[in-house]
Motif scaffolding. Structure first.
Motif, short mmCIF file in Angstrom:
data_model
loop_
_atom_site.label_atom_id
_atom_site.label_comp_id
_atom_site.label_asym_id
_atom_site.label_seq_id
_atom_site.Cartn_x
_atom_site.Cartn_y
_atom_site.Cartn_z
N ILE A 87 2.51 -3.78 2.88
CA ILE A 87 1.58 -2.92 2.16
C ILE A 87 1.35 -3.40 0.72
O ILE A 87 2.15 -4.15 0.17
CB ILE A 87 2.07 -1.45 2.13
CG1 ILE A 87 3.55 -1.37 1.73
CG2 ILE A 87 1.81 -0.75 3.43
CD1 ILE A 87 3.86 -1.48 0.32
N SER A 88 0.26 -2.95 0.18
CA SER A 88 0.00 -3.23 -1.23
C SER A 88 0.20 -1.95 -2.03
O SER A 88 1.06 -1.86 -2.88
CB SER A 88 -1.43 -3.77 -1.37
OG SER A 88 -1.75 -3.90 -2.72
N THR A 89 -0.60 -0.91 -1.71
CA THR A 89 -0.42 0.39 -2.38
C THR A 89 -0.33 1.49 -1.32
O THR A 89 -0.93 1.38 -0.24
CB THR A 89 -1.62 0.73 -3.28
OG1 THR A 89 -2.79 0.73 -2.47
CG2 THR A 89 -1.78 -0.27 -4.41
N VAL A 90 0.43 2.54 -1.66
CA VAL A 90 0.59 3.66 -0.72
C VAL A 90 0.46 4.97 -1.47
O VAL A 90 1.06 5.15 -2.53
CB VAL A 90 1.98 3.62 -0.03
CG1 VAL A 90 2.10 4.76 0.99
CG2 VAL A 90 2.22 2.28 0.66
N THR A 91 -0.36 5.86 -0.93
CA THR A 91 -0.40 7.24 -1.40
C THR A 91 0.09 8.11 -0.25
O THR A 91 0.34 7.60 0.84
CB THR A 91 -1.83 7.68 -1.80
OG1 THR A 91 -2.63 7.66 -0.61
CG2 THR A 91 -2.42 6.76 -2.86
N LEU A 92 0.16 9.41 -0.48
CA LEU A 92 0.64 10.26 0.61
C LEU A 92 -0.30 10.24 1.81
O LEU A 92 0.12 10.46 2.94
CB LEU A 92 0.83 11.70 0.12
CG LEU A 92 2.12 11.92 -0.66
CD1 LEU A 92 2.21 13.37 -1.13
CD2 LEU A 92 3.35 11.55 0.15
N GLN A 93 -1.56 9.94 1.59
CA GLN A 93 -2.51 9.99 2.71
C GLN A 93 -2.98 8.62 3.19
O GLN A 93 -3.59 8.50 4.24
CB GLN A 93 -3.75 10.81 2.30
CG GLN A 93 -3.45 12.27 2.01
CD GLN A 93 -2.87 13.00 3.21
OE1 GLN A 93 -3.20 12.70 4.35
NE2 GLN A 93 -1.96 13.94 2.94
N ASP A 94 -2.72 7.58 2.42
CA ASP A 94 -3.36 6.30 2.79
C ASP A 94 -2.56 5.11 2.27
O ASP A 94 -1.64 5.28 1.45
CB ASP A 94 -4.79 6.27 2.24
CG ASP A 94 -5.71 5.45 3.14
OD1 ASP A 94 -5.20 4.83 4.09
OD2 ASP A 94 -6.92 5.42 2.86
N ALA A 95 -2.96 3.94 2.73
CA ALA A 95 -2.28 2.71 2.26
C ALA A 95 -3.26 1.56 2.27
O ALA A 95 -4.24 1.56 3.03
CB ALA A 95 -1.10 2.40 3.17
N THR A 96 -3.00 0.56 1.45
CA THR A 96 -3.78 -0.69 1.50
C THR A 96 -2.81 -1.82 1.82
O THR A 96 -1.61 -1.71 1.58
CB THR A 96 -4.51 -0.97 0.17
OG1 THR A 96 -3.51 -1.08 -0.86
CG2 THR A 96 -5.49 0.13 -0.18
#
Ligand code: PMP
Length: 405
Positions: free
Chosen positions: A255-264
């Protein structure tokens, strides 16, 4: 440089083993090769001196582990002549590499599409495409095998069309030893704009692989068939194809970035390397490839040919023996049946004499059906085998046939 089989043998500690008091004669190299001392040392060194998780540590051990791990990737890149290190993805082996490609392909296939595999494929390279076709509704076609154990090129050409989306074939047949004309087969698939995967599980152990020359899109291999450890392998994939593909597994590293709802997603190759990688085995696989690449490759090829020629000659003279697979171009694999005894009996009785061969369907049941045999006995040679071992093998086989008579 020249090829010195005794000097090579001396580097493999297992070859000093005895089986029931008889010297081990290891002729099961297509299943897995033995490991030279430097590969064993690389594994032990890693755990002794720099065991640490890679990529995210702020300390010396993590830094060393990361550098050694990434240096191993570079060794593989050079061995395969891959254009970019980002295209070299660590896997657990050929099987996983094929499954990663199948996962990506699944999103591209539709019911109008056709996928081509072969009648000589290892189950890993057949069943995976069967499943991909079942899931997408695409049609699976398979290239038939000739009586000599070669892929029928005329039949292949006839099945290629604008519907062909993907073609997969083995570099070398594990069951017969046939070396396929992979460059020509790739060119034919490219002419209809299909993607091409080469299953290199058996091919890579017999010389450098040049993915740019082959011009395929994916080449998969296993470390354990290449003098390296089990549980590690490589998927080489063309960046322009892989970068748009859906992710395979999710987790840390990819992963690159993660939020509670999504990821890149991370960049290649990490996007396909979720979780803590098999660092020690990757480093040891790098060492195996470095070791193998440093050998005189012309000498290796000449030695392997001498082993195969000698074995083939003795096999042709052997009463009641039928060779399965007589392709013009082969690696050191002798697959055969006897006029008496099931292959499993042959394997058992050879083992009593210290000789290790493989028996059964070699994960290629459709190929066994093609030759109308339940399975074969397979002696497969590696660079550390000798002509004397082949003589001993045939002497032991003679006893086996007498016992079975
Ligand atoms: N393809 C071929 C041609 C093979 O010989 C093998 C191993 N016997 C595989 C695929 C699968 O390799 P692995 O079990 O190392 O994933």
């Amino acid at each position: 440089m020249s090829f010195d089989v005794d000097a090579v043998r001396a580097q493999f500690p297992i070859l000093k083993r005895e089986i029931d008091g008889k010297p081990l004669i290891y002729l099961d190299n297509a299943a897995t090769t033995q490991k030279p001392q430097c590969v064993i040392d690389a594994l032990v060194d890693y755990y002794t001196t720099c065991n640490s998780n890679v990529h995210r540590g702020a300390h010396r051990l993590a830094d060393e582990a990361t550098r050694n791990f990434e240096a191993a990737r570079d060794i593989i890149k050079d061995f395969m002549n891959a254009p970019k290190r980002e295209e070299v993805i660590w896997t657990t082996g050929t099987t996983e590499g094929i499954n990663i490609v199948a996962n990506g392909l699944a999103s591209l296939l539709s019911p109008e599409d056709e996928v081509i595999a072969t009648q000589m494929d290892h189950h890993a390279n057949l069943v995976t495409w069967q499943q991909a076709c079942k899931a997408s509704g695409a049609t699976l076609r398979t290239i038939p095998v000739t009586d000599d154990g070669e892929l029928d090129q005329a039949a292949y050409e006839a099945m290629l069309s604008e519907k062909t989306r993907f073609v997969a074939f083995p570099h070398v047949s594990n069951a017969l030893g046939t070396i396929n004309p992979i460059k020509e087969m790739t060119a034919k698939a490219k002419a209809v704009d299909a993607l091409v995967l080469v299953d290199g599980a058996q091919g890579a152990a017999h010389g450098w692989v040049d993915v740019q020359d082959i011009d395929c899109d994916f080449y998969v291999l296993s470390g354990h068939k290449l003098y390296g450890p089990m549980g590690i392998g490589v998927l080489w994939g063309r960046e322009s194809v892989l970068e748009s593909w859906p992710v395979w597994r999710t987790g840390g590293e990819m992963i690159s970035t993660v939020t509670l709802q999504d990821a890149t997603w991370n960049v290649l190759p990490y996007r396909f390397e979720a979780g803590t990688p098999n660092v020690a085995d990757a480093i040891a696989m790098g060492e195996a490839v470095r070791w193998f690449s440093a050998l005189d490759q012309a000498g290796v090829a000449a030695h392997e040919k001498a082993l195969l020629d000698h074995a083939t000659k003795l096999a042709e003279e052997f009463e009641g023996l039928t060779i399965i697979g007589k392709a013009k171009s082969k690696i050191g694999v002798l697959s055969f049946v006897l006029d008496m005894g099931h292959p499993a009996d042959i394997g058992f009785l050879l083992d009593r004499q210290g000789i290790a061969v493989r028996t059964g369907d070699h994960c290629a049941q459709p190929l066994m059906a093609r030759f109308n045999v339940p399975g074969t006995a397979r002696a497969s040679f590696s660079i550390y085998n000798t002509l004397e071992e082949i003589d001993a093998f045939f002497a032991a086989l003679k006893k086996v046939r007498t016992m079975l008579a």
